[in-house]
Design a protein around this motif. Structure first.
Motif, PDB file in Angstrom:
ATOM      1  N   PHE A 220     117.527 -29.794 -11.879  1.00 45.80           N
ATOM      2  CA  PHE A 220     116.800 -29.174 -10.765  1.00 45.80           C
ATOM      3  C   PHE A 220     115.299 -29.200 -11.016  1.00 45.80           C
ATOM      4  CE2 PHE A 220     120.856 -27.231  -9.380  1.00 45.80           C
ATOM      5  CZ  PHE A 220     120.747 -27.422  -8.009  1.00 45.80           C
ATOM      6  N   ASN A 221     114.883 -28.994 -12.247  1.00 46.87           N
ATOM      7  CA  ASN A 221     113.451 -29.067 -12.569  1.00 46.87           C
ATOM      8  C   ASN A 221     112.868 -30.437 -12.210  1.00 46.87           C
ATOM      9  OD1 ASN A 221     113.660 -26.517 -13.680  1.00 46.87           O
ATOM     10  ND2 ASN A 221     113.263 -27.155 -15.790  1.00 46.87           N
ATOM     11  N   ASP A 222     113.629 -31.486 -12.526  1.00 51.89           N
ATOM     12  CA  ASP A 222     113.091 -32.847 -12.457  1.00 51.89           C
ATOM     13  C   ASP A 222     113.402 -33.593 -11.163  1.00 51.89           C
ATOM     14  OD1 ASP A 222     112.268 -32.373 -15.052  1.00 51.89           O
ATOM     15  OD2 ASP A 222     113.970 -33.419 -15.966  1.00 51.89           O
ATOM     16  N   GLN A 223     114.484 -33.221 -10.471  1.00 50.76           N
ATOM     17  CA  GLN A 223     114.989 -34.077  -9.404  1.00 50.76           C
ATOM     18  C   GLN A 223     114.871 -33.523  -7.987  1.00 50.76           C
ATOM     19  OE1 GLN A 223     115.846 -37.164 -10.037  1.00 50.76           O
ATOM     20  NE2 GLN A 223     115.560 -36.874 -12.244  1.00 50.76           N
ATOM     21  N   THR A 224     114.441 -32.292  -7.822  1.00 47.33           N
ATOM     22  CA  THR A 224     114.335 -31.749  -6.473  1.00 47.33           C
ATOM     23  C   THR A 224     113.183 -30.760  -6.396  1.00 47.33           C
ATOM     24  OG1 THR A 224     115.463 -30.514  -4.721  1.00 47.33           O
ATOM     25  CG2 THR A 224     116.035 -29.952  -6.987  1.00 47.33           C
ATOM     26  N   ASP A 225     112.570 -30.686  -5.216  1.00 49.07           N
ATOM     27  CA  ASP A 225     111.490 -29.729  -4.971  1.00 49.07           C
ATOM     28  C   ASP A 225     111.964 -28.541  -4.149  1.00 49.07           C
ATOM     29  OD1 ASP A 225     109.622 -31.311  -6.307  1.00 49.07           O
ATOM     30  OD2 ASP A 225     109.201 -32.488  -4.497  1.00 49.07           O
ATOM     31  N   GLU A 226     113.267 -28.433  -3.914  1.00 46.53           N
ATOM     32  CA  GLU A 226     113.777 -27.349  -3.074  1.00 46.53           C
ATOM     33  C   GLU A 226     113.680 -25.992  -3.756  1.00 46.53           C
ATOM     34  OE1 GLU A 226     117.345 -29.235  -0.540  1.00 46.53           O
ATOM     35  OE2 GLU A 226     117.217 -29.900  -2.625  1.00 46.53           O
ATOM     36  N   VAL A 227     113.693 -26.019  -5.077  1.00 50.41           N
ATOM     37  CA  VAL A 227     113.410 -24.824  -5.875  1.00 50.41           C
ATOM     38  C   VAL A 227     112.389 -25.235  -6.926  1.00 50.41           C
ATOM     39  CG1 VAL A 227     115.613 -23.637  -5.531  1.00 50.41           C
ATOM     40  CG2 VAL A 227     115.390 -25.331  -7.359  1.00 50.41           C
ATOM     41  N   ARG A 228     111.646 -24.261  -7.415  1.00 55.77           N
ATOM     42  CA  ARG A 228     110.623 -24.596  -8.407  1.00 55.77           C
ATOM     43  C   ARG A 228     111.233 -24.857  -9.786  1.00 55.77           C
ATOM     44  NH1 ARG A 228     105.957 -20.142  -7.796  1.00 55.77           N
ATOM     45  NH2 ARG A 228     105.182 -21.317  -9.604  1.00 55.77           N
ATOM     46  N   TYR A 229     112.313 -24.120 -10.098  1.00 59.44           N
ATOM     47  CA  TYR A 229     112.945 -24.260 -11.412  1.00 59.44           C
ATOM     48  C   TYR A 229     114.455 -24.144 -11.269  1.00 59.44           C
ATOM     49  CZ  TYR A 229     108.327 -23.876 -13.475  1.00 59.44           C
ATOM     50  OH  TYR A 229     107.017 -24.107 -13.808  1.00 59.44           O
ATOM     51  N   GLY A 230     115.150 -24.728 -12.226  1.00 64.21           N
ATOM     52  CA  GLY A 230     116.597 -24.690 -12.187  1.00 64.21           C
ATOM     53  C   GLY A 230     117.180 -23.346 -12.571  1.00 64.21           C
ATOM     54  N   THR A 231     116.547 -22.652 -13.507  1.00 65.76           N
ATOM     55  CA  THR A 231     117.077 -21.364 -13.959  1.00 65.76           C
ATOM     56  C   THR A 231     115.951 -20.374 -14.176  1.00 65.76           C
ATOM     57  OG1 THR A 231     118.518 -20.273 -15.597  1.00 65.76           O
ATOM     58  CG2 THR A 231     117.029 -21.971 -16.440  1.00 65.76           C
ATOM     59  N   GLY A 232     116.309 -19.099 -14.102  1.00 65.13           N
ATOM     60  CA  GLY A 232     115.400 -18.000 -14.398  1.00 65.13           C
ATOM     61  C   GLY A 232     116.130 -16.952 -15.214  1.00 65.13           C
ATOM     62  N   HIS A 233     115.360 -16.118 -15.939  1.00 65.35           N
ATOM     63  CA  HIS A 233     115.975 -15.138 -16.837  1.00 65.35           C
ATOM     64  C   HIS A 233     115.190 -13.836 -16.842  1.00 65.35           C
ATOM     65  CE1 HIS A 233     118.964 -17.894 -18.553  1.00 65.35           C
ATOM     66  NE2 HIS A 233     118.086 -18.790 -18.148  1.00 65.35           N
ATOM     67  N   GLN A 234     115.846 -12.794 -17.293  1.00 63.91           N
ATOM     68  CA  GLN A 234     115.233 -11.459 -17.362  1.00 63.91           C
ATOM     69  C   GLN A 234     114.736 -11.217 -18.785  1.00 63.91           C
ATOM     70  OE1 GLN A 234     118.681  -8.408 -17.125  1.00 63.91           O
ATOM     71  NE2 GLN A 234     119.324 -10.124 -15.835  1.00 63.91           N
ATOM     72  N   ALA A 235     113.689 -11.949 -19.158  1.00 66.85           N
ATOM     73  CA  ALA A 235     113.263 -12.011 -20.552  1.00 66.85           C
ATOM     74  C   ALA A 235     111.984 -11.238 -20.833  1.00 66.85           C
ATOM     75  CB  ALA A 235     113.093 -13.471 -20.977  1.00 66.85           C
ATOM     76  N   ASN A 236     111.675 -10.266 -19.993  1.00 65.84           N
ATOM     77  CA  ASN A 236     110.554  -9.377 -20.290  1.00 65.84           C
ATOM     78  C   ASN A 236     110.874  -8.583 -21.562  1.00 65.84           C
ATOM     79  OD1 ASN A 236     108.179  -7.968 -20.068  1.00 65.84           O
ATOM     80  ND2 ASN A 236     108.824  -6.706 -18.356  1.00 65.84           N
ATOM     81  N   ARG A 237     109.847  -8.055 -22.210  1.00 67.31           N
ATOM     82  CA  ARG A 237     110.045  -7.245 -23.423  1.00 67.31           C
ATOM     83  C   ARG A 237     110.616  -5.886 -23.011  1.00 67.31           C
ATOM     84  NH1 ARG A 237     105.681  -7.435 -28.222  1.00 67.31           N
ATOM     85  NH2 ARG A 237     106.868  -6.340 -29.845  1.00 67.31           N
ATOM     86  N   HIS A 238     111.930  -5.843 -22.865  1.00 71.71           N
ATOM     87  CA  HIS A 238     112.583  -4.758 -22.137  1.00 71.71           C
ATOM     88  C   HIS A 238     114.069  -4.824 -22.467  1.00 71.71           C
ATOM     89  CE1 HIS A 238     114.369  -3.152 -18.298  1.00 71.71           C
ATOM     90  NE2 HIS A 238     113.332  -2.350 -18.297  1.00 71.71           N
ATOM     91  N   ASP A 239     114.799  -3.786 -22.148  1.00 67.78           N
ATOM     92  CA  ASP A 239     116.252  -3.783 -22.301  1.00 67.78           C
ATOM     93  C   ASP A 239     116.897  -5.008 -21.655  1.00 67.78           C
ATOM     94  OD1 ASP A 239     118.904  -2.459 -22.750  1.00 67.78           O
ATOM     95  OD2 ASP A 239     118.887  -2.301 -20.575  1.00 67.78           O
ATOM     96  N   SER A 240     116.311  -5.482 -20.573  1.00 64.46           N
ATOM     97  CA  SER A 240     116.864  -6.647 -19.880  1.00 64.46           C
ATOM     98  C   SER A 240     116.914  -7.874 -20.795  1.00 64.46           C
ATOM     99  CB  SER A 240     116.043  -6.967 -18.630  1.00 64.46           C
ATOM    100  OG  SER A 240     114.696  -7.259 -18.965  1.00 64.46           O
TER     101      SER A 240
END
Length: 490
Positions: A220-240
């Motif tokens: 998804f990162n490389d082959q389509t512009d329909e989304v900006r990224y293929g995956t996202g995560h809850q990686a803030n410095r937090h319980d998440s």
């Protein structure tokens, strides 16, 4: 200041158990139309036991969650049935834990019913709560419809017990669980091309692996512009961040302590030595670091709420997140989102469970504890859970097996669904199987351990240390915390 319900609906806020995004907790004033028949018919065959505590006023201390907002909006039928009034105090979870600690230390007994988070409340203060078998075994009290066995077993253990598998200290009340959320419309549109490029069917399935998830995200990162990224995560410095990472840790065969399944399911005062130094934990951390390098850069600033908003905005194609986002996903992306169990690692698939139960304080007099049992019984009854699920608040997910067999609920698992949370049912019920559920350690000092873990993970993601270094540092800190806990025990 705490809020005293009923009053105007609280604004949405960040909470692991709130139904986040959109109008998650807005509009509670009109959310329920008929609570009068929410108890099962056999439970109401004799109304005399329900009137045994008439005239009592109970205080329920809760985190601000959708189920509590739903129940608070229409307590009149409970009061009509029992003659009991309920005062509901809502706080943020951290503030709630502090309030419980003060109440227990002072022996004041200000709260009859407590939202007993397994990690911040139940494990540290288990002795302050009543064994609910006392009321279920009392022939003069109304019994639970279906008994304890009607609650989903992993929920009853994780949210309701501490250290042994006989006592029941809380009834499962909510059950947010992490699943794979993905843009089904984009997966369908690009399936053939993705399969050709990747060499496997990208459709989320039982045997999809984390390595395949990584490859799909890169596509998804490389082959389509329909989304900006293929995956996202809850990686803030937090319980998440701890929650997000734990899915990978368990899938690689790592854990926080030996016999992690039991430590998570029943809990313990003494978990032993932290296992994050293991090869499996380091491998899981290394994969997590690699995955985050191709994820949306916003991931390191997001908790679960920020991640959910990014997904609904069409910024990412997929993510691991709490299943209860299904309602807000459906509002923003109707018909476009799919749900699956999280991918498999080398050892298993695992999805973090985040449920909580409601408990009765043993600091209050026996007569008040009996009144509190009537409220617990009513608030978790199958038909009450059905009403909460169907509410306009967003729908708290049922914790009773019988609710999932109700025709209305079964039908809601398909679109168009009047209960959009149920669209994630197939995935989430797979996660609740003992072999798939992810349970963080239920130990008295988990809050401090949690902070140590996400601190070190955050440093790893920033490039300040290696996966092995992060795991070693986290384990060292956790061992110091648990050792202090053992030294402080009487």
């Amino acid at each position: 200041m705490p809020s005293l319900l009923p009053l105007r609906p609280p604004r949405p806020r960040i909470s692991r158990r709130a139904l986040l995004g959109g109008a998650a907790i807005a509009g509670a004033a009109g959310l329920l139309t008929a609570f009068a028949d929410h108890l099962d018919a056999d439970s109401l065959a004799d109304t005399v036991p329900w009137q045994s505590s008439a005239g009592t006023t109970l205080t329920f201390l809760s985190e601000n969650t959708a189920p509590t907002a739903a129940i608070a909006a229409h307590l009149e039928p409970f009061t009509e049935l029992t003659g009991i009034r309920v005062r509901i105090v809502t706080l943020k979870l951290s503030a709630l834990a502090r309030r419980v600690a003060r109440d227990i230390d002072s022996r004041e007994g200000a709260y009859d019913v407590v939202y007993a988070d397994p990690y911040l409340v139940l494990a540290p203060y288990a002795s302050a709560f009543t064994d609910l078998r006392e009321f279920e075994d009392d022939g003069a009290m109304p019994h639970l419809a279906g008994g304890f066995r009607d609650f989903i077993p992993t929920h009853l253990d994780a949210a309701g017990r501490f250290e042994d598998d006989t006592t029941v200290l809380a009834l499962p009340y909510d059950c947010p669980t992490m699943v794979w959320q993905y843009r089904a419309d984009l997966f369908t549109k690009h399936r053939a091309r993705m399969a050709d490029d990747l060499g496997f069917d990208p459709t989320p399935a039982e045997n999809t692996t984390w390595e395949q998830y990584y490859a799909i995200a890169r596509w998804f990162n490389d082959q389509t512009d329909e989304v900006r990224y293929g995956t996202g995560h809850q990686a803030n410095r937090h319980d998440s961040l701890m929650c997000d990472f734990s899915n990978l840790l368990w899938s690689y065969g790592g854990d926080y302590f030996l016999d992690g399944s039991r430590v998570g399911r029943l809990g313990t005062q003494d978990p032993g030595t932290c296992q994050l130094r293991s090869a499996a934990a380091v491998e899981g951390a290394a994969f997590y670091q690699r995955l985050l390098k191709i994820a949306d850069p916003g991931s390191r600033t997001w908790d679960w709420d920020g991640l959910g908003a990014a997904f609904r905005a069409g910024r990412i194609a997929m993510c691991p997140n709490w299943h209860e986002y299904a309602a807000s996903n459906e509002a923003a992306l109707p018909g476009k989102v799919g749900y699956a169990r999280l991918p498999k690692g080398p050892v298993r698939s695992a999805g973090m469970y985040g449920g909580t139960g409601i408990a009765i304080s043993n600091l209050v007099p026996a007569r008040r504890r009996k009144a509190a049992w009537l409220f617990l019984n009513w608030a978790t009854a199958p038909r009450t859970q059905l009403a909460v699920l169907a509410s306009k608040v967003g729908g708290g997910t049922p914790t009773r097996g019988s609710v999932y067999a109700m025709p209305r609920v079964t039908a809601a698992e398909r679109r168009p669904s009047p209960m959009p949370t149920m669209l994630s049912t197939r995935a989430v019920r797979q996660v609740w199987d003992p072999q798939n559920i992810g349970l963080r350690p239920k130990i008295p000092l988990w809050a401090e351990c949690d902070t140590a873990i996400y601190d070190e993970l955050s440093g790893m993601l920033a490039g300040d240390t290696s996966p092995a270094g992060a795991m070693r540092a986290a384990a060292d800190r956790v061992d110091r915390i648990t050792a202090r806990g053992q030294a402080d025990r009487p």
